[in-house]
Design an enzyme around this catalytic site. Structure first.
Site, PDB file in Angstrom:
ATOM      1  N   GLU A 172       8.320   0.497  16.756  1.00 30.25           N
ATOM      2  CA  GLU A 172       9.520   1.009  15.756  1.00 30.25           C
ATOM      3  C   GLU A 172       9.405   2.694  15.838  1.00 30.25           C
ATOM      4  O   GLU A 172       8.463   3.324  16.094  1.00 30.25           O
ATOM      5  CB  GLU A 172       9.568   0.721  14.416  1.00 30.25           C
ATOM      6  CG  GLU A 172       9.942  -0.897  14.569  1.00 30.25           C
ATOM      7  CD  GLU A 172      10.301  -1.391  13.114  1.00 30.25           C
ATOM      8  OE1 GLU A 172      10.902  -0.735  12.316  1.00 30.25           O
ATOM      9  OE2 GLU A 172      10.010  -2.585  13.085  1.00 30.25           O
TER      10      GLU A 172
ATOM     11  N   ASN B 199       0.792  -1.421  -0.011  1.00 26.89           N
ATOM     12  CA  ASN B 199       0.014  -0.134   0.123  1.00 26.89           C
ATOM     13  C   ASN B 199       0.911   1.197   0.077  1.00 26.89           C
ATOM     14  O   ASN B 199       0.447   2.402  -0.533  1.00 26.89           O
ATOM     15  CB  ASN B 199      -0.980   0.010   1.308  1.00 26.89           C
ATOM     16  CG  ASN B 199      -0.428  -0.092   2.698  1.00 26.89           C
ATOM     17  OD1 ASN B 199       0.830  -0.635   2.719  1.00 26.89           O
ATOM     18  ND2 ASN B 199      -0.854   0.561   3.508  1.00 26.89           N
TER      19      ASN B 199
ATOM     20  N   CYS C 114      -3.391   1.261   6.831  1.00 25.04           N
ATOM     21  CA  CYS C 114      -3.543   0.438   7.925  1.00 25.04           C
ATOM     22  C   CYS C 114      -4.155   1.308   8.901  1.00 25.04           C
ATOM     23  O   CYS C 114      -4.616   0.990  10.092  1.00 25.04           O
ATOM     24  CB  CYS C 114      -2.287  -0.342   8.493  1.00 25.04           C
ATOM     25  SG  CYS C 114      -0.794   0.866   8.767  1.00 25.04           S
TER      26      CYS C 114
ATOM     27  N   GLU D 221       3.879  -4.693  12.419  1.00 22.90           N
ATOM     28  CA  GLU D 221       3.050  -3.945  12.261  1.00 22.90           C
ATOM     29  C   GLU D 221       1.835  -4.516  11.364  1.00 22.90           C
ATOM     30  O   GLU D 221       2.089  -4.483  10.155  1.00 22.90           O
ATOM     31  CB  GLU D 221       3.511  -2.444  11.631  1.00 22.90           C
ATOM     32  CG  GLU D 221       2.467  -1.316  11.835  1.00 22.90           C
ATOM     33  CD  GLU D 221       1.708  -1.072  10.816  1.00 22.90           C
ATOM     34  OE1 GLU D 221       0.626  -1.277  10.856  1.00 22.90           O
ATOM     35  OE2 GLU D 221       2.147  -0.354   9.955  1.00 22.90           O
TER      36      GLU D 221
END
Length: 498
Positions: A478, A165, A298, A264
């Site tokens: 992160e 994405n 996301c 993630e």
């Protein structure tokens, strides 16, 4: 910029041939097998890509292991120079990379040029500088006559598995801190968007990055390049941005060698709008958080909860804005929303719309292929921005990640109620809260189960802060020092003085 692969209007000029990048060289896969990469706006082939297997991964690992012996011992300020050069070269290629990202993903070129490529460059410059100031600890054990100091050391070869994405942004988000910390890497980009990872390899070579420090291996996941990277005993770290199910599979495989993991994963993020919010600003940003990048982000706020006293007005005005969005040619700088990534993904999103209607939901706008599309684009993966109301919180459309231009809007009455409903999900990536009540903002933020909370904004990032999700949305954090916690190992040295 080189000759265009695709012209504005969807005309395909040529099909490019991508290669793996291993040990500083662009090479084909050992098997010679290739697969096709398609333009989402028309579903025509724009590239062929090496289908890599175990032997290709083995070569990449050997190269990365060899390079690690040199790169890990290089002074931080020397490594930082390479990263700064990569950052500069990305910006020098702003037009080219924006174009390629738009073509590969089907996203508006305005989004790629205005946000994504500059952010990819900044990822490198940020971590190049940040690495110079990473500190460790010192402890004086005065009652025992000893001192302790902590050393931070790179881990080894990292497998970086990136999504389709935001390909370049999320690849550089992993590569930059990985290399800054002294590791070497093997990048496995999504098979749906392989182009800009290959271009990053070109840029790394142009920057003079030593051979083997950065490698790119194309392919698929199970029984392909992805799985072989994860299962290789000499790959010590795995960083993934992708689906929750992919993270579960990688975790099972990586457990055999106790690899360090950073995930993630998916999100089903609440966007909570209280009646005292600045409604105009909330609407403007909600359109972005709902439909940016075709909703294929996301962090999108796909579950919108609106306090009942402003619910009707908010829904009416949100629908008006959604209807005004320009859906069309990704290469048109006026386009607001492009095509979805693939036919398969479009089918998945449409299936959720059928479920919504079957469960009593009402589609107020969208849910169809845009009628105005030129003939050339009618074979592409298109869907209008879609707003759904009337669903209960147990409907699959509200519970599951759709990852498309689809949002649900629901009313709520009390603060306690909306907190409970916002947390009623297996995910916990992000949330957005709209209110002008400072106490409420802090109070609600502290109770929402998500790794990133935005108040009166969305997608505003300070790269020093921790980024990641709770529950099924991820593992680890992160950003800033949190990236170095993942990409380094700590060792304590104890010295007895007496």
């Amino acid at each position: 910029m080189a000759e265009a692969i695709v012209e504005k209007g969807g005309v395909i000029n040529k099909v490019i041939e991508l290669k793996n990048f291993i040990g500083g060289k662009f090479i084909d896969s050992v098997s010679g097998k290739r697969f096709e990469n398609r333009y989402p706006a028309t579903n025509e082939v724009i590239a062929t890509v090496p289908e890599s297997g175990r032997e290709d991964v083995e070569m990449a690992v050997e190269s990365a292991v060899k390079a690690f012996k040199v790169w890990s011992k290089m002074p931080v300020k020397e490594r930082s120079k390479y990263l700064m050069k990569i950052s500069e070269l990305i910006m020098e290629r702003l037009d080219e990379l924006s174009y390629l990202e738009s073509v590969d993903v089907g996203k508006p070129i305005r989004l790629a040029r205005g946000m994504e490529i500059p952010r990819a460059s900044y990822n490198f410059s940020f971590f190049a500088e940040f690495a110079k100031y990473v500190h460790t600890e010192f402890y004086e054990t005065d009652d025992r006559g000893a001192i302790n100091y902590v050393l931070r050391r790179p881990v080894g070869v990292a497998g970086l598995i990136t999504p389709w994405n935001l390909p370049l942004v999320l690849t550089t988000w992993k590569v930059a801190p990985c290399l800054a910390a002294g590791n070497t890497c093997i990048i496995k980009p999504s098979e749906l968007t392989p182009i800009t990872a290959t271009k990053l390899a070109e840029i790394a070579a142009e920057a003079g990055l030593p051979d083997g420090v950065l490698n790119v291996v194309h392919g698929f996941g199970p029984n392909s390049a992805g799985e072989f990277i994860v299962s290789h005993p000499d790959v010590k770290l795995i960083s993934l941005t992708g689906e929750t199910t992919t993270g579960q599979a990688i975790m099972r495989t990586a457990s055999q060698h106790l690899k360090k993991l950073s995930f993630e994963l998916g999100g089903k993020n609440p966007n909570i709008i209280f009646a005292d919010a600045d409604l105009e600003q909330a609407l403007d940003v909600t359109i972005q958080s709902s439909f940016s990048n075709q909703g294929e982000v996301c962090l999108c706020g796909s579950r919108i909860y609106v306090e009942r006293k402003i619910y009707d007005e908010f829904v009416e005005r949100l629908v008006e804005r959604a209807k005004r969005m320009k859906v069309g040619d990704p290469l048109d700088p006026e386009t607001d929303m492009g095509a979805l990534i693939s036919e398969e993904h479009l089918h998945k999103v449409r299936t959720y719309l059928e479920i919504a209607v079957a469960d009593g939901g009402k589609i107020l706008t969208g849910g169809k292929t845009p009628e105005h599309l030129p003939e050339k684009f009618k074979s592409g993966n298109w869907l209008e921005p879609t707003v759904i109301v009337g669903l209960n919180d147990n409907c699959r459309v509200i519970k599951e990640e759709i990852f498309g231009p689809v949002v649900t809007v629901s009313p709520f009455d009390t603060e306690e109620e909306v907190i409970e409903r916002a947390n009623n999900t297996h995910y916990g990536l992000s949330a957005t809260i709209w209110t002008n009540d400072l106490s409420r903002a802090h109070r609600v933020a502290s109770q929402i189960e998500a790794g990133v909370i935005w108040i009166n904004t969305w997608f505003l990032r300070d790269l020093r802060t921790p980024f990641g999700g709770m529950k099924m949305s991820g593992l680890g954090r992160e950003g800033g020092i949190y990236s170095f916690e993942f990409y380094t190992e700590l060792k304590n040295v104890c010295i007895k003085l007496q």
